[in-house]
Write a protein that holds these residues in place. Structure first.
Motif, PDB file in Angstrom:
ATOM      1  N   GLN A  49      -9.876  13.581  -3.842  1.00 11.98           N
ATOM      2  CA  GLN A  49      -9.582  13.046  -2.512  1.00 11.98           C
ATOM      3  C   GLN A  49      -8.137  13.371  -2.107  1.00 11.98           C
ATOM      4  N   GLN A  50      -7.997  13.686  -0.800  1.00 13.96           N
ATOM      5  CA  GLN A  50      -6.679  14.062  -0.273  1.00 13.96           C
ATOM      6  C   GLN A  50      -6.146  12.948   0.650  1.00 13.96           C
ATOM      7  N   PHE A  51      -4.860  12.633   0.556  1.00 13.38           N
ATOM      8  CA  PHE A  51      -4.256  11.613   1.428  1.00 13.38           C
ATOM      9  C   PHE A  51      -4.150  12.130   2.856  1.00 13.38           C
ATOM     10  N   GLU A  52      -4.720  11.379   3.803  1.00 12.45           N
ATOM     11  CA  GLU A  52      -4.638  11.745   5.221  1.00 12.45           C
ATOM     12  C   GLU A  52      -3.521  11.004   5.933  1.00 12.45           C
ATOM     13  N   ARG A  53      -3.500   9.679   5.762  1.00 11.49           N
ATOM     14  CA  ARG A  53      -2.449   8.855   6.387  1.00 11.49           C
ATOM     15  C   ARG A  53      -2.431   7.502   5.698  1.00 11.49           C
ATOM     16  N   ILE A  54      -1.352   6.756   5.911  1.00 12.27           N
ATOM     17  CA  ILE A  54      -1.216   5.429   5.324  1.00 12.27           C
ATOM     18  C   ILE A  54      -0.849   4.449   6.424  1.00 12.27           C
ATOM     19  N   GLU A  55      -1.657   3.384   6.523  1.00  8.21           N
ATOM     20  CA  GLU A  55      -1.382   2.355   7.521  1.00  8.21           C
ATOM     21  C   GLU A  55      -0.972   1.064   6.821  1.00  8.21           C
ATOM     22  N   ARG A  56      -0.547   0.092   7.611  1.00  6.30           N
ATOM     23  CA  ARG A  56      -0.208  -1.231   7.103  1.00  6.30           C
ATOM     24  C   ARG A  56      -0.811  -2.278   8.007  1.00  6.30           C
ATOM     25  N   ARG A  57      -1.331  -3.349   7.429  1.00  9.16           N
ATOM     26  CA  ARG A  57      -1.809  -4.492   8.234  1.00  9.16           C
ATOM     27  C   ARG A  57      -1.331  -5.736   7.517  1.00  9.16           C
ATOM     28  N   GLY A  58      -0.449  -6.528   8.160  1.00  9.01           N
ATOM     29  CA  GLY A  58       0.167  -7.647   7.453  1.00  9.01           C
ATOM     30  C   GLY A  58       0.917  -7.097   6.256  1.00  9.01           C
ATOM     31  N   LYS A  59       0.654  -7.651   5.083  1.00  4.71           N
ATOM     32  CA  LYS A  59       1.306  -7.144   3.872  1.00  4.71           C
ATOM     33  C   LYS A  59       0.406  -6.184   3.096  1.00  4.71           C
ATOM     34  N   PHE A  60      -0.719  -5.775   3.690  1.00  9.14           N
ATOM     35  CA  PHE A  60      -1.629  -4.838   3.012  1.00  9.14           C
ATOM     36  C   PHE A  60      -1.285  -3.395   3.357  1.00  9.14           C
ATOM     37  N   LEU A  61      -1.426  -2.516   2.364  1.00 12.82           N
ATOM     38  CA  LEU A  61      -1.326  -1.073   2.587  1.00 12.82           C
ATOM     39  C   LEU A  61      -2.737  -0.502   2.634  1.00 12.82           C
ATOM     40  N   LEU A  62      -2.980   0.423   3.595  1.00 17.17           N
ATOM     41  CA  LEU A  62      -4.293   1.053   3.738  1.00 17.17           C
ATOM     42  C   LEU A  62      -4.109   2.556   3.576  1.00 17.17           C
TER      43      LEU A  62
END
Length: 283
Positions: A49-62
DNA sequence: AACGCTGCCTGTGGGC
DNA sequence: TGCCCACAGGCAGCGT
């Protein structure tokens, strides 16, 4: 402890360095870090799997990858680092994502409280942990009206409400003490007793403190560092957290430390008063 | 519906 | 000085 400003800092650094990189293999050294699915499936489905993007919601990393996503919470002491394969594994390294070009993405966590879940990309926002979250503490997302509606039925302390993420997402113990001080609200004030006018001030304080802390690179009390290993600087601007016995910046009354909602709580007894009860007024 | 309690963990530091 | 134990804390899960 990483709260929203720290997690956002980690997110930005990881996104810059991981986008386009491929996971070749995953090793897990402490099973409980992986909340779901089973360890074998977690490792297997991340291969290639290749990393596309990283988001954040509250204190969670997506982490969004080619076909799947990873939901990650750092809890108290979780950290990510990107290091060469050859770097010796320390005793607090619990997950290693082997990347291309002889690098590793490593998850470290002294307390082992952090959790990682592999989830489907399409319904990651339906995950129960994210469904529980209130709006982000931004000017666009957080409204006084929604806060007022939320608090109508809450008897528990305003500190307890701010810690539980469902009225507004992203604040932890440090920033809750800071915003309540700035808003002049006693941490034990029952949620439903916070006046509308105070809510307007509280909302402004939340948005301002989050923004300033983010710009300062977060707060480093003991161990926080971003993915580059850099500490934050907002600890230099804290007004009450960790200041027990020190003079209040406004009135010089010594800052008190008490326990509220099961957490160590710092406040100024002069600037942050509990609302007085209506009863007992002489006729 | 809302609240409070427990378990997960290990390093730190206060007390003696 | 050295030992021991309480404490620190975000969230999930559960009981009331």
């Amino acid at each position: 402890m990483p709260e929203l400003p720290e997690v956002e800092n980690v997110r930005a650094g990881l996104e810059m360095r991981l986008t386009g990189r491929t996971i070749e293999k995953v090793e897990v050294y402490w099973d409980n870090i992986i909340a779901s699915p089973a360890i074998d499936e977690f490792c297997e489905r991340l291969k290639g799997q290749q990393f596309e993007r990283i988001e954040r919601r509250g204190k969670f990393l997506l982490f969004f990858l080619t076909d799947v996503a990873i939901l990650s919470h750092l809890r108290m002491e979780g950290k990510y680092q990107i290091v060469p394969h050859a770097t010796p594994r320390t005793k607090h390294t619990h997950v290693i994502f082997h990347l291309d070009y002889e690098d590793d993405l490593r998850y470290l966590d002294v307390r082992k409280f952090g959790r990682l879940s592999l989830v489907e990309k399409s319904n990651i926002y339906q995950h129960p942990s994210l469904q529980k979250l209130g709006p982000e503490p931004t000017d666009e997302a957080l409204s006084v009206y929604a806060m007022q509606q939320f608090l109508k039925s809450r008897t528990k302390s305003i500190k307890g409400v701010l810690l539980d993420q469902s009225m507004v997402a992203g604040l932890g113990n440090i920033y809750v003490d800071e915003v309540l001080f700035r808003a002049g609200i006693h941490p034990e004030t029952p949620g439903k007793q916070v006046k509308y006018q105070q809510l307007e001030i509280l909302r402004e304080a939340i948005i301002k403190v989050m923004k300033e802390a983010l710009q300062a690179g977060g707060t480093t009390i003991r161990t926080y560092a971003n993915s580059f290993g850099d500490p934050g600087h907002y600890q230099d601007f804290l007004q009450v957290y960790g200041k027990k016995g020190k003079p209040c910046p406004n009135c010089h009354t010594p800052i008190q430390k008490i326990k509220v909602a099961g957490r160590g709580t710092h406040f100024c007894p002069h600037c942050q008063k509990l609302p007085q009860k209506a009863e007992g007024v002489t006729p």
